[in-house]
Design a protein around this motif. Structure first.
Motif, short mmCIF file in Angstrom:
data_model
loop_
_atom_site.label_atom_id
_atom_site.label_comp_id
_atom_site.label_asym_id
_atom_site.label_seq_id
_atom_site.Cartn_x
_atom_site.Cartn_y
_atom_site.Cartn_z
N LYS A 57 -2.62 5.37 -33.11
CA LYS A 57 -3.76 4.49 -32.85
C LYS A 57 -4.82 4.53 -33.94
N LEU A 58 -4.57 5.30 -34.99
CA LEU A 58 -5.58 5.50 -36.03
C LEU A 58 -5.25 4.69 -37.28
N ILE A 59 -6.29 4.02 -37.80
CA ILE A 59 -6.20 3.37 -39.11
C ILE A 59 -7.41 3.82 -39.94
N LEU A 60 -7.13 4.46 -41.07
CA LEU A 60 -8.19 4.86 -41.99
C LEU A 60 -8.39 3.77 -43.02
N MET A 61 -9.65 3.53 -43.36
CA MET A 61 -9.97 2.57 -44.42
C MET A 61 -10.77 3.27 -45.51
N SER A 62 -10.55 2.87 -46.73
CA SER A 62 -11.27 3.31 -47.92
C SER A 62 -10.80 4.67 -48.42
N GLN A 63 -10.70 5.67 -47.54
CA GLN A 63 -10.38 7.02 -48.00
C GLN A 63 -9.38 7.71 -47.08
N ASP A 86 1.56 9.70 -36.58
CA ASP A 86 1.58 8.45 -37.34
C ASP A 86 0.18 7.84 -37.40
N TYR A 87 -0.17 7.33 -38.55
CA TYR A 87 -1.44 6.62 -38.70
C TYR A 87 -1.31 5.64 -39.86
N GLY A 88 -2.18 4.62 -39.86
CA GLY A 88 -2.22 3.67 -40.95
C GLY A 88 -3.37 3.98 -41.88
N ALA A 89 -3.26 3.51 -43.11
CA ALA A 89 -4.34 3.73 -44.08
C ALA A 89 -4.35 2.62 -45.11
N ILE A 90 -5.51 2.07 -45.35
CA ILE A 90 -5.75 1.13 -46.45
C ILE A 90 -6.81 1.81 -47.30
N TYR A 91 -6.38 2.45 -48.37
CA TYR A 91 -7.26 3.40 -49.05
C TYR A 91 -7.44 3.07 -50.53
N GLU A 92 -8.48 3.69 -51.09
CA GLU A 92 -8.76 3.60 -52.51
C GLU A 92 -8.29 4.90 -53.18
N ASP A 93 -7.46 4.77 -54.21
CA ASP A 93 -7.01 5.92 -54.99
C ASP A 93 -8.06 6.14 -56.09
N PHE A 94 -9.13 6.83 -55.73
CA PHE A 94 -10.32 6.88 -56.56
C PHE A 94 -10.06 7.40 -57.97
N GLU A 95 -9.30 8.47 -58.11
CA GLU A 95 -9.05 9.04 -59.43
C GLU A 95 -8.28 8.06 -60.32
N LEU A 117 -9.30 -7.85 -49.03
CA LEU A 117 -7.92 -7.47 -48.76
C LEU A 117 -7.86 -6.24 -47.85
N MET A 118 -8.81 -5.33 -48.02
CA MET A 118 -8.85 -4.12 -47.19
C MET A 118 -8.98 -4.49 -45.71
N GLY A 119 -9.92 -5.37 -45.40
CA GLY A 119 -10.09 -5.80 -44.01
C GLY A 119 -8.88 -6.55 -43.49
N GLU A 177 1.11 1.57 -41.78
CA GLU A 177 1.62 1.94 -43.09
C GLU A 177 0.47 2.43 -43.95
N ASN A 178 0.80 2.99 -45.10
CA ASN A 178 -0.21 3.43 -46.06
C ASN A 178 -0.19 2.48 -47.25
N TYR A 179 -1.36 1.93 -47.58
CA TYR A 179 -1.44 0.91 -48.61
C TYR A 179 -2.62 1.21 -49.52
N SER A 180 -2.34 1.32 -50.82
CA SER A 180 -3.39 1.56 -51.81
C SER A 180 -3.98 0.24 -52.26
N VAL A 181 -5.26 0.06 -52.05
CA VAL A 181 -5.93 -1.19 -52.38
C VAL A 181 -6.15 -1.28 -53.89
N PRO A 182 -5.82 -2.39 -54.51
CA PRO A 182 -6.05 -2.53 -55.95
C PRO A 182 -7.52 -2.60 -56.31
N PHE A 183 -7.83 -2.12 -57.52
CA PHE A 183 -9.18 -2.20 -58.07
C PHE A 183 -9.20 -3.26 -59.16
N TYR A 184 -10.37 -3.88 -59.33
CA TYR A 184 -10.51 -4.92 -60.33
C TYR A 184 -11.70 -4.62 -61.24
N LEU A 185 -11.51 -4.93 -62.51
CA LEU A 185 -12.60 -4.87 -63.48
C LEU A 185 -13.12 -6.29 -63.70
#
Length: 344
Positions: A173-179, A187-196, A315-317, A330-338
């Motif tokens: 029942k858990l979905i993490l966003m951003s981190q 089991d949990y979902g994640a839409i996260y930022e790979d900060f490094e 896209l994260m939302g 699922e676990n999904y790494s959100v793309p970053f843009y310059l």
């Protein structure tokens, strides 16, 4: 049918930032799902509801309109509002909790809510990066939610967050966003930022512009919710490409130096940085560079445009909503843009 207990059924949560009219509509729709309200149930008049809960007529009108548009109730002129749909199987209830309010958090919320569409209840909370408040909000919840969507950024006690989540949120029942968080069970979902990786890759995309400068400086407050992995990516980039670099903990104590690029993570620090740069009389984009985290519309205008590195918040939302709709975590790494602008 009219229940004498209707006013006991309806609840408002003063900790929630969900608008009052949505809270009222959610409370009524939850009561329908729980069987407390049956078909053809007569809702209190707008005046009666407003008087009982000391809220405005406009709030009640908006709540009834919301319920009507989503097919829960109908109105009969001269008679009032009636429940017309008690078949709420599949009604999705979401506990949504963000660390703070900001322009880019609004982008996430709007994208998330839009992608979910109707037949969804969202209870929205803000914990202001404060772990004790985060714990309190999770502990005091009264509803068994379908999903818990969390942005886990804390100033302190971040190491304890997984314990509370594992204790209070059922697996699946858990979905993490951003981190991401370590030690989450089940089991949990994640839409996260790979900060490094993201800061390294986006700085690399700006390598030609950065070559105009001798030194890169990142403003990273001593007390911040931002992860140290940002500093790892920043330091590794500077070492790999032979830039002198510096980590600034307090923007208020420094003097702006020529031939330096300043990277600001926080909006408050960006304001202080711009003020100092203007006072220095150095030419932005030639003698001194500025990069800001998180794209917002105003940054297209300030100083003829501020260069940004930013996650795709829309896209994260959307991705979080898709996981809920498809019931596939699922676990999904959100793309970053310059976004290169005149400030670099």
């Amino acid at each position: 049918m009219i229940s004498e207990n209707i006013y006991n059924i309806i609840e408002f949560d003063n900790y929630s930032i969900t608008p009052k009219y949505i809270q009222l509509a959610n409370s009524i729709s939850k009561s329908i799902e729980d069987g407390d309200i049956q078909d053809d149930y007569i809702l209190p008049s707008i005046n009666g509801m407003a008087y009982e809960f000391d809220i405005s007529r406009n709030t009640v009108e908006k709540a009834y309109r919301y319920l009507k548009e989503n097919g829960f109730i109908h109105s009969v002129p001269g008679k009032g509002y009636f429940v017309k749909n008690t078949n709420t199987q599949g009604l999705i209830k979401i506990f949504l909790i963000f660390n703070k309010l900001s322009v880019h958090k609004k982008i996430i919320y709007d994208s998330f809510a839009k992608a979910l569409g109707n037949n969804v209840i969202i209870d929205f909370y803000i914990y202001n990066n404060d772990f004790p408040l985060f714990k309190k909000l999770l502990t005091r919840r009264k509803v068994d939610y379908s999903y818990y969507v969390i942005i886990p950024h804390f100033i302190e006690d971040n190491g304890k967050a997984y314990e509370i989540i594992n204790q209070l949120i059922p697996p699946g029942k858990l979905i993490l966003m951003s981190q991401l968080l370590d030690n989450i069970q089940g089991d949990y979902g994640a839409i996260y930022e790979d900060f490094e990786k993201n800061i390294y890759d986006t700085l690399l995309k700006a390598i030609e512009q950065l070559k105009k400068y001798d030194k890169l400086k990142i403003i990273f407050p001593e007390y911040t919710y931002h992860p140290n992995s940002i500093l790892k990516g920043f330091s590794r980039f500077c070492q790999d490409y032979a830039f002198d670099y510096e980590i600034i903990n307090n923007i208020q104590t420094i003097q702006i130096e020529k031939s330096s690029v300043y990277i600001s993570l926080m909006e408050d620090d960006l304001v202080a940085l711009i003020k100092k740069v203007l006072e220095s009389h150095l030419e932005v984009g030639k003698e001194v560079g500025i990069i800001s985290y998180n794209e917002t519309p105003i940054k297209q205008i300030i100083l003829n445009g501020i260069t940004t590195i930013s996650a795709d918040f829309q896209l994260m939302g959307k991705k979080a909503a898709e996981m809920i709709i498809k019931k596939r975590l699922e676990n999904y790494s959100v793309p970053f843009y310059l976004t290169l602008r005149a400030s670099l």
